[in-house]
Design an enzyme around this catalytic site. Structure first.
Site, mmCIF file in Angstrom:
data_model
loop_
_atom_site.group_PDB
_atom_site.id
_atom_site.type_symbol
_atom_site.label_atom_id
_atom_site.label_comp_id
_atom_site.label_asym_id
_atom_site.label_seq_id
_atom_site.Cartn_x
_atom_site.Cartn_y
_atom_site.Cartn_z
ATOM 1 N N CYS A 48 -2.263 -2.661 7.500
ATOM 2 C CA CYS A 48 -1.873 -2.510 8.908
ATOM 3 C C CYS A 48 -2.142 -1.063 9.346
ATOM 4 C CB CYS A 48 -0.385 -2.845 9.079
ATOM 5 S SG CYS A 48 0.728 -1.618 8.355
ATOM 6 N N GLU A 105 0.836 -1.205 0.000
ATOM 7 C CA GLU A 105 0.000 0.000 0.000
ATOM 8 C C GLU A 105 0.869 1.253 0.000
ATOM 9 O OE1 GLU A 105 -1.787 -2.850 3.175
ATOM 10 O OE2 GLU A 105 0.137 -2.515 2.196
#
Length: 162
Positions: free
Chosen positions: A120, A94
């Site tokens: 996360c 990401e």
């Protein structure tokens, strides 16, 4: 003489056109195949108006030796998954997608992220501040803080079973 197109129910599943979610998640799998992390292969794709903006996979920064060559520091130190992210030479998928967009001058505000794994809490902060409005993912990740921050920031988190 015109032919009647076959009914959808008679079309073989292999020739069925994938939904947009299936299409973009399938691309995240291909992107993940480039990952150099020895623990988990993750791929991410940023999409806006059904167009791919950028992609990223997890691995060491450019010009830095990959974990495939150096070994995994987290494994060597017996660090459990989801803890002490700073003890990793890798950049998350990401993060790489957002970084690549910034590097190439591609605005991501209002885009959607497709990712093989739930982000996360570190990635969640970046996603929120980048103005990404929705995250689709397939595999879960044990990080309650990530879920809490997405909820507070009104970033829609959707688990797909594709």
């Amino acid at each position: 003489m015109t032919q009647t197109p076959p009914e959808l129910s008679t079309i073989d599943n292999h020739s069925r056109r994938p939904s947009w979610d299936e299409y973009f998640m399938g691309i995240t799998d291909l992107v993940a195949s480039r990952a150099t992390c020895t623990r988990r292969r993750v791929g991410a794709v940023l999409v806006k108006e059904k167009r791919i903006l950028c992609s990223g996979y997890n691995g060491a920064p450019a010009s830095v030796s990959h974990c495939e060559k150096t070994g995994c520091l987290r494994e060597q130190l017996n660090v459990p998954s989801g803890e002490k992210h700073e003890l990793c030479r890798g950049v998350h998928a990401e993060q790489n997608a957002i970084i690549q967009a910034a590097y190439h001058g591609i605005p991501v505000r209002g885009s959607v992220l497709y990712c093989t794994t739930q982000p996360c809490s570190i990635c969640a902060k970046m996603i929120i501040n980048a103005g990404i409005t929705k995250v689709y993912y397939r595999e879960g990740y044990d990080d309650p803080l990530s879920l809490d921050m997405f909820a507070q920031a009104n970033v829609e988190l959707i688990r797909l079973d594709t």
